[in-house]
Motif scaffolding. Structure first.
Motif, PDB file in Angstrom:
ATOM      1  N   GLU A   6       0.813  -1.211   0.000  1.00 19.19           N
ATOM      2  CA  GLU A   6       0.000   0.000   0.000  1.00 19.19           C
ATOM      3  C   GLU A   6       0.855   1.273   0.000  1.00 19.19           C
ATOM      4  OE1 GLU A   6      -3.091   0.321  -0.398  1.00 19.19           O
ATOM      5  OE2 GLU A   6      -4.094  -1.537   0.195  1.00 19.19           O
ATOM      6  N   SER A   7       1.859   1.339   0.865  1.00 18.81           N
ATOM      7  CA  SER A   7       2.569   2.614   1.058  1.00 18.81           C
ATOM      8  C   SER A   7       4.079   2.487   1.225  1.00 18.81           C
ATOM      9  CB  SER A   7       2.011   3.310   2.303  1.00 18.81           C
ATOM     10  OG  SER A   7       2.354   2.564   3.470  1.00 18.81           O
ATOM     11  N   HIS A   8       4.604   1.268   1.086  1.00 16.76           N
ATOM     12  CA  HIS A   8       6.020   1.028   1.423  1.00 16.76           C
ATOM     13  C   HIS A   8       6.299   1.432   2.876  1.00 16.76           C
ATOM     14  CE1 HIS A   8       7.387   1.049  -3.094  1.00 16.76           C
ATOM     15  NE2 HIS A   8       6.662  -0.001  -2.753  1.00 16.76           N
ATOM     16  N   LEU A   9       5.291   1.195   3.722  1.00 15.72           N
ATOM     17  CA  LEU A   9       5.354   1.476   5.158  1.00 15.72           C
ATOM     18  C   LEU A   9       5.612   2.960   5.449  1.00 15.72           C
ATOM     19  CD1 LEU A   9       7.317  -1.636   6.558  1.00 15.72           C
ATOM     20  CD2 LEU A   9       4.872  -1.387   6.072  1.00 15.72           C
ATOM     21  N   ASP A  10       5.001   3.800   4.647  1.00 13.82           N
ATOM     22  CA  ASP A  10       5.097   5.255   4.839  1.00 13.82           C
ATOM     23  C   ASP A  10       3.804   5.744   5.495  1.00 13.82           C
ATOM     24  OD1 ASP A  10       5.365   7.972   4.769  1.00 13.82           O
ATOM     25  OD2 ASP A  10       5.671   8.114   2.595  1.00 13.82           O
ATOM     26  N   ALA A  11       3.880   6.143   6.755  1.00 13.29           N
ATOM     27  CA  ALA A  11       2.679   6.556   7.502  1.00 13.29           C
ATOM     28  C   ALA A  11       2.064   7.834   6.952  1.00 13.29           C
ATOM     29  CB  ALA A  11       3.023   6.733   8.976  1.00 13.29           C
ATOM     30  N   ASN A  12       2.833   8.638   6.227  1.00 11.19           N
ATOM     31  CA  ASN A  12       2.335   9.912   5.703  1.00 11.19           C
ATOM     32  C   ASN A  12       2.008   9.861   4.215  1.00 11.19           C
ATOM     33  OD1 ASN A  12       2.677  11.442   8.190  1.00 11.19           O
ATOM     34  ND2 ASN A  12       4.883  11.187   7.847  1.00 11.19           N
ATOM     35  N   ALA A  13       1.947   8.669   3.644  1.00  9.08           N
ATOM     36  CA  ALA A  13       1.698   8.542   2.210  1.00  9.08           C
ATOM     37  C   ALA A  13       0.319   9.083   1.833  1.00  9.08           C
ATOM     38  CB  ALA A  13       1.802   7.078   1.804  1.00  9.08           C
ATOM     39  N   VAL A  14       0.249   9.725   0.669  1.00  9.26           N
ATOM     40  CA  VAL A  14      -1.009  10.268   0.128  1.00  9.26           C
ATOM     41  C   VAL A  14      -1.032   9.975  -1.370  1.00  9.26           C
ATOM     42  CG1 VAL A  14      -2.467  12.285  -0.195  1.00  9.26           C
ATOM     43  CG2 VAL A  14      -1.008  12.124   1.827  1.00  9.26           C
ATOM     44  N   SER A  15      -2.141   9.438  -1.859  1.00  9.80           N
ATOM     45  CA  SER A  15      -2.237   9.163  -3.292  1.00  9.80           C
ATOM     46  C   SER A  15      -3.034  10.272  -3.982  1.00  9.80           C
ATOM     47  CB  SER A  15      -2.951   7.828  -3.524  1.00  9.80           C
ATOM     48  OG  SER A  15      -4.355   7.981  -3.469  1.00  9.80           O
ATOM     49  N   PRO A  16      -2.936  10.371  -5.325  1.00  7.22           N
ATOM     50  CA  PRO A  16      -3.690  11.381  -6.059  1.00  7.22           C
ATOM     51  C   PRO A  16      -5.207  11.246  -5.894  1.00  7.22           C
ATOM     52  CG  PRO A  16      -1.936  10.485  -7.421  1.00  7.22           C
ATOM     53  CD  PRO A  16      -2.016   9.620  -6.201  1.00  7.22           C
ATOM     54  N   THR A  17      -5.662  10.042  -5.535  1.00  6.56           N
ATOM     55  CA  THR A  17      -7.105   9.826  -5.380  1.00  6.56           C
ATOM     56  C   THR A  17      -7.601  10.108  -3.967  1.00  6.56           C
ATOM     57  OG1 THR A  17      -6.719   7.472  -4.930  1.00  6.56           O
ATOM     58  CG2 THR A  17      -7.149   8.096  -7.220  1.00  6.56           C
ATOM     59  N   GLY A  18      -6.673  10.490  -3.053  1.00  6.03           N
ATOM     60  CA  GLY A  18      -7.113  10.890  -1.721  1.00  6.03           C
ATOM     61  C   GLY A  18      -6.977   9.843  -0.642  1.00  6.03           C
TER      62      GLY A  18
END
Length: 402
Positions: free
Chosen positions: A270-282
């Motif tokens: 999902e995020s490569h274990l990045d707690a602050n990840a945000v995708s273009p779709t929200g």
């Protein structure tokens, strides 16, 4: 030649008539007074019934053997008849990335899934026996401790033991090698003349089955973490980031009855274990939850690692419940597909498969449908990669190859 063929047929028919005659109750017993018949010991009657059944199976076995077998007195019951009588197909297998994977309750694999599909077609259960070496697995077949073997053993080794085998790719080795699988995954049997071996050959080499085998090979693709960049990124992420979140993964896994390493594999996908990840779709956070999913799962802060992992774990548990009727071996793949594209989308595919008379509770069939229709629906391609990637990450974590 015609005369020889005719004699074999007559011999077979004669054998069948003789066995039927032997099994037929004698006229003397049929004319016995009813009070004598009712006094027969139930145990004796039960034993006679079982003996009669075994004799019937043996007659079928004799008639299914090659013509030359009628000249010998030590012919054994074919393995196929034993499998059908016991309602179980016993497999001797060596674990590997092309055969089967079994750790911490996860049991799956390319070769194993093919065996399960074959067993389903026969209408029997599968009993898998693990062996440490290919030679040991093949010897289990030779000694009768297993009905067939699932290995990548060499042709030379199988020949030394006088065993017969069928390559699961039916000669299309490139379909396996391009997915990083061993090109010589095979099923091995005691005899090429046994119906179990013959039916397996027809099963694997049928054009439709062969196409599905190639799609299943794509799901079990072993190339995802083969290149140096991917290996390095995966290893660095687990080394540098996982320690910060491992206790949260473990606790939330206990809360919702999951394997915590499965949640880690999902988090990496999902995020490569990045707690602050945000995708273009929200979608946001370590488990990349949508705003609606977060609210439904009781998550107030999507970028809080503990809450995000908990929301993902709770939603995955809900998906597992939605597909509770799917056999446990495949249920996790259904749940992950539902997690990615929504459970209703997966259930819609199931309905379409049922309408075609196809087993809708087999992940191999769902995956084949996704592969066939991904050009018309981008979500299908995404779901394919999502589930396949998580499977690959999970196996890598479990086997600690990074």
């Amino acid at each position: 030649m015609q005369r020889i063929t005719y004699r074999v047929k007559v011999s077979a028919q004669g054998a069948k008539r003789r066995i039927s005659y032997l099994l037929r109750p004698s006229k003397r017993l049929l004319n016995t007074k009813s009070n004598l018949v009712t006094s027969v010991n139930p145990v004796t009657s039960s034993r006679f019934a079982r003996t009669k059944k075994l004799a019937q199976v043996s007659s079928i076995a004799l008639l299914s053997l090659p013509a030359e077998s009628f000249t010998t007195m030590d012919s054994q019951v074919p393995t196929y008849d034993h499998v059908m009588l016991e309602n179980t197909l016993t497999i001797a297998a060596v674990p590997g990335d092309s055969t089967y994977f079994a750790t911490d309750g996860f049991q799956h694999g390319f070769g194993y899934d093919l065996v399960r599909t074959y067993a389903d077609e026969l209408g029997v259960d599968v009993n898998l026996k693990a062996y440490a070496s290919e030679k040991a697995a093949l010897r289990a077949v030779k000694s009768g401790n297993a009905d067939m073997a699932l290995t990548t053993a060499s042709t030379q080794l199988k020949s030394q033991l006088n065993l017969s085998s069928v390559n699961v790719s039916c000669g299309y080795d490139a379909s396996l090698t391009k997915n990083g699988l061993h090109p010589k995954v095979s099923w091995t049997f005691n005899s090429a003349n046994d119906p179990l071996s013959q039916k397996a050959s027809y099963f694997l080499c049928d054009s439709i089955k062969l196409e599905n085998t190639q799609k299943l090979a794509a799901f079990y693709n072993q190339n995802l973490l083969k290149d140096a960049y991917s290996q390095d990124h995966f290893q660095r992420t687990l080394t540098e980031k996982l320690p910060d979140y491992q206790s949260s993964f473990e606790e939330q896994a206990r809360n919702y009855n999951h394997d915590w390493e499965l949640l880690v594999a999902m988090g990496y996908q999902e995020s490569h274990l990045d707690a602050n990840a945000v995708s273009p779709t929200g979608v946001r956070g370590l488990m990349m939850l949508t705003n609606n999913t977060a609210k439904a799962m009781g998550v107030s802060d999507r970028v809080d690692p503990y809450q995000s992992i908990g929301g993902g774990a709770r939603y995955l548990e809900q998906m597992k419940s939605d597909f509770a009727d799917v056999p446990k071996t495949d249920r996790i793949w259904f749940a992950l597909a539902g997690y990615n594209m929504g459970p209703n989308a997966v259930k819609s595919i199931q309905r379409k498969l049922r309408a075609q008379g196809i087993d809708d509770k087999s992940w191999a069939n769902i995956y084949a449908y996704l592969a066939e229709n991904r050009a018309s629906n981008s979500r299908y391609g995404q779901a394919m990669h999502y589930v396949s990637n998580i499977r690959s990450y999970l196996e890598t974590i479990k086997t600690q190859t990074v």
